[in-house]
Scaffold this active site. Structure first.
Site, PDB file in Angstrom:
ATOM      1  N   CYS A 170     -83.651  51.944 -28.882  1.00 21.90           N
ATOM      2  CA  CYS A 170     -84.277  52.723 -29.947  1.00 21.90           C
ATOM      3  C   CYS A 170     -83.784  54.164 -30.025  1.00 21.90           C
ATOM      4  O   CYS A 170     -84.212  54.913 -30.903  1.00 21.90           O
ATOM      5  CB  CYS A 170     -85.786  52.694 -29.774  1.00 21.90           C
ATOM      6  SG  CYS A 170     -86.447  51.014 -29.756  1.00 21.90           S
ATOM      7  N   HIS A 311     -91.083  60.392 -31.598  1.00 20.63           N
ATOM      8  CA  HIS A 311     -90.749  58.967 -31.522  1.00 20.63           C
ATOM      9  C   HIS A 311     -91.980  58.152 -31.907  1.00 20.63           C
ATOM     10  O   HIS A 311     -91.890  57.236 -32.702  1.00 20.63           O
ATOM     11  CB  HIS A 311     -90.260  58.625 -30.127  1.00 20.63           C
ATOM     12  CG  HIS A 311     -89.706  57.246 -30.005  1.00 20.63           C
ATOM     13  ND1 HIS A 311     -88.700  56.775 -30.826  1.00 20.63           N
ATOM     14  CD2 HIS A 311     -89.997  56.220 -29.161  1.00 20.63           C
ATOM     15  CE1 HIS A 311     -88.399  55.523 -30.485  1.00 20.63           C
ATOM     16  NE2 HIS A 311     -89.180  55.170 -29.489  1.00 20.63           N
ATOM     17  N   GLU A 322     -95.098  60.979 -24.510  1.00 19.45           N
ATOM     18  CA  GLU A 322     -94.461  61.955 -25.393  1.00 19.45           C
ATOM     19  C   GLU A 322     -95.336  63.208 -25.525  1.00 19.45           C
ATOM     20  O   GLU A 322     -94.827  64.344 -25.524  1.00 19.45           O
ATOM     21  CB  GLU A 322     -94.208  61.323 -26.757  1.00 19.45           C
ATOM     22  CG  GLU A 322     -93.194  62.048 -27.588  1.00 19.45           C
ATOM     23  CD  GLU A 322     -92.743  61.245 -28.799  1.00 19.45           C
ATOM     24  OE1 GLU A 322     -91.841  61.727 -29.498  1.00 19.45           O
ATOM     25  OE2 GLU A 322     -93.288  60.149 -29.051  1.00 19.45           O
ATOM     26  N   LYS A 343     -93.312  56.854 -38.192  1.00 15.79           N
ATOM     27  CA  LYS A 343     -93.373  55.404 -37.981  1.00 15.79           C
ATOM     28  C   LYS A 343     -94.697  54.813 -38.437  1.00 15.79           C
ATOM     29  O   LYS A 343     -94.805  53.604 -38.617  1.00 15.79           O
ATOM     30  CB  LYS A 343     -93.117  55.068 -36.507  1.00 15.79           C
ATOM     31  CG  LYS A 343     -91.686  55.298 -36.057  1.00 15.79           C
ATOM     32  CD  LYS A 343     -91.486  54.865 -34.603  1.00 15.79           C
ATOM     33  CE  LYS A 343     -90.048  55.048 -34.152  1.00 15.79           C
ATOM     34  NZ  LYS A 343     -89.658  56.461 -33.992  1.00 15.79           N
ATOM     35  N   HIS A 348     -91.276  50.693 -36.960  1.00 10.41           N
ATOM     36  CA  HIS A 348     -90.241  51.073 -35.994  1.00 10.41           C
ATOM     37  C   HIS A 348     -88.939  50.348 -36.335  1.00 10.41           C
ATOM     38  O   HIS A 348     -88.848  49.130 -36.223  1.00 10.41           O
ATOM     39  CB  HIS A 348     -90.695  50.719 -34.585  1.00 10.41           C
ATOM     40  CG  HIS A 348     -89.832  51.287 -33.504  1.00 10.41           C
ATOM     41  ND1 HIS A 348     -88.719  52.071 -33.746  1.00 10.41           N
ATOM     42  CD2 HIS A 348     -89.922  51.181 -32.149  1.00 10.41           C
ATOM     43  CE1 HIS A 348     -88.172  52.422 -32.612  1.00 10.41           C
ATOM     44  NE2 HIS A 348     -88.879  51.903 -31.622  1.00 10.41           N
ATOM     45  N   PHE A 407     -86.007  51.443 -24.530  1.00 13.98           N
ATOM     46  CA  PHE A 407     -85.933  50.545 -23.388  1.00 13.98           C
ATOM     47  C   PHE A 407     -84.682  50.885 -22.574  1.00 13.98           C
ATOM     48  O   PHE A 407     -83.631  51.212 -23.132  1.00 13.98           O
ATOM     49  CB  PHE A 407     -85.845  49.093 -23.853  1.00 13.98           C
ATOM     50  CG  PHE A 407     -87.139  48.514 -24.376  1.00 13.98           C
ATOM     51  CD1 PHE A 407     -88.311  49.250 -24.404  1.00 13.98           C
ATOM     52  CD2 PHE A 407     -87.182  47.205 -24.847  1.00 13.98           C
ATOM     53  CE1 PHE A 407     -89.502  48.709 -24.885  1.00 13.98           C
ATOM     54  CE2 PHE A 407     -88.362  46.649 -25.331  1.00 13.98           C
ATOM     55  CZ  PHE A 407     -89.518  47.400 -25.345  1.00 13.98           C
TER      56      PHE A 407
END
Length: 420
Positions: A170, A311, A322, A343, A348, A407
């Site tokens: 991502c 994010h 975050e 998002k 996403h 990830f």
């Protein structure tokens, strides 16, 4: 006093934005939707989701590939390549750049994808098991490999500058834009199309993410409320398709051709948590380093930052980690920074997320409008900053940051500044 970035090679500016999303195709339509709080999340209709716990996604209903590409290209390449090519063409049109008149040896494309041709993998696997290897398409491999987005863009446009794909889940698009930024600063190119593309809304990827219990399941009957970053009742991300491509140029090149400049890209950082294959470091050490490296590179301070496009995936761990990173790095100023996760509207887009969110930062600086985090209804004690809940606000923004986590522990961040 001159900032660090003004002493280190060419300055880099953003001159074109191309987006393909479920909220809208093209930057103006997309921007209008995001600012107004429109959600692009709907029930999945392109395949049977009856066996999945998650039944919603950000599919792009009004995208017809043949409206933009010839039928041969549509048949030959995976959907993520289609999105990349259309995003690139939209960005070029927005930048008003004539590719034919450019030095195409100095015109590049660096486009990331977290997964690549997932639909091709799914379809060709079915062919293999239901028929035989004799029926596998000779275009299977070039259709699915992740670098083909940038490769096809180059072939379609006839550009010969720096060209490769970036794969960091991502964070892919953010890293692609950052690597393009470095190439331009070094003078390896005059213009680079950079960003990401993803087409993971497919049965096989849905099965995988459902098995991980990573996606939202509580709002299948109310999909527009499903993606809810930083909200206490968030229960997972919502997968979406699309692309986000920006035109980056050296300042000299942009000025020479009289380009409209959205903003300047002044910093890029990347780090790794080295903690877990899917979960972010609970101490946020990797993201903290990412933020701090931006300030080291640019010479700016936390107090100079007006806006962060977070994010903010709408997952329990990501959003609180975050928040922790921003609080640690920005200190008392953290409560003054406007933070939004768009998002909530887009879902996403995985490897394309950073491209979309970089475009949003450019529009925020240009317009002085900060888009909201929609579906923020119930505050979470562990997410305690100003997330611009549900309604856009007007604010003069001089400096903006976009950050992405992935990830594998990959972190990436970009810093944009009003061009002067």
């Amino acid at each position: 006093m001159m900032n660090n970035f003004e002493n280190a090679g060419h300055r880099v500016v953003v001159t074109g934005l191309g987006v393909v999303t479920s909220v809208g195709i093209g930057i103006e339509r997309f921007w209008e939707g995001v600012v107004s709080g429109k959600s692009g999340i709907k029930p999945v209709h392109s395949f049977d989701v009856s066996s999945f716990n998650t039944k919603i996604a950000g599919e792009i209903d009004d995208f017809v590939a043949t409206d933009y590409l010839d039928s041969k290209s549509v048949k030959r390449y995976d959907r993520f390549v289609h999105y990349a090519m259309v995003g690139a063409r939209l960005a070029i049109a927005d930048a008003n750049i004539d590719v034919e008149s450019e030095d195409r040896e100095k015109f590049g494309a660096i486009i990331g994808s977290g997964i690549g041709g997932m639909q091709t993998i799914y379809e060709q696997s079915r062919v293999f098991y239901e028929k035989s290897a004799r029926y596998i398409s000779p275009f299977m491999i070039p259709a699915l490999i992740g670098n083909m987005a940038s490769g096809v863009v180059a072939m379609e446009l006839g550009i010969h500058g720096p060209n490769f794909g970036v794969v960091s889940a991502c964070s892919s698009a953010t890293h692609a834009i950052g690597e393009a930024y470095h190439m331009l600063k070094l003078g390896r190119a005059d213009v680079i199309l950079a960003g990401g593309s993803e087409a993971a809304v497919s049965p096989l990827s849905f099965a995988g993410f459902c098995a991980m219990k990573a996606m939202s399941t509580s709002f299948n009957s109310d999909p527009e409320r499903a993606s809810r970053p930083f909200d206490a009742n968030r229960d997972g991300f919502v997968m979406s398709d699309g692309s986000g491509i920006v035109v980056l140029e050296t300042m000299e090149h942009a000025k020479r051709r009289g380009a409209h400049i959205y903003c300047e890209l002044i910093g890029y950082s990347a780090s790794c948590d080295a903690y877990h294959i899917t979960s972010p470091d609970p101490e946020a050490r990797g993201l903290i380093k990412c933020f701090r490296d931006l300030f080291t590179e640019t010479g700016l301070k936390a107090e100079d930052v007006d806006y962060i496009n977070a994010h903010g995936t709408s997952t329990k761990y990501n959003d609180k980690v975050e928040t922790k990173a921003v609080s640690e790095v920005f200190g008392e100023h953290a409560k003054n920074v406007l933070i939004s996760s768009t998002k909530g509207a887009t879902g996403h887009l995985l490897g394309a997320a950073g491209g979309i969110e970089a475009a949003i930062c450019a529009k925020v600086i240009q317009t002085g409008i900060v888009p909201p985090t929609i579906n923020y209804e119930t505050p979470d004690p562990e997410c305690y900053l100003n997330y611009v809940p549900n309604k856009a606000v007007e604010r003069k923004v001089e400096v903006a940051i976009s950050d992405n986590l992935a990830f594998g522990g990959h972190n990436g961040a970009l810093m944009f500044k009003k061009f002067e």
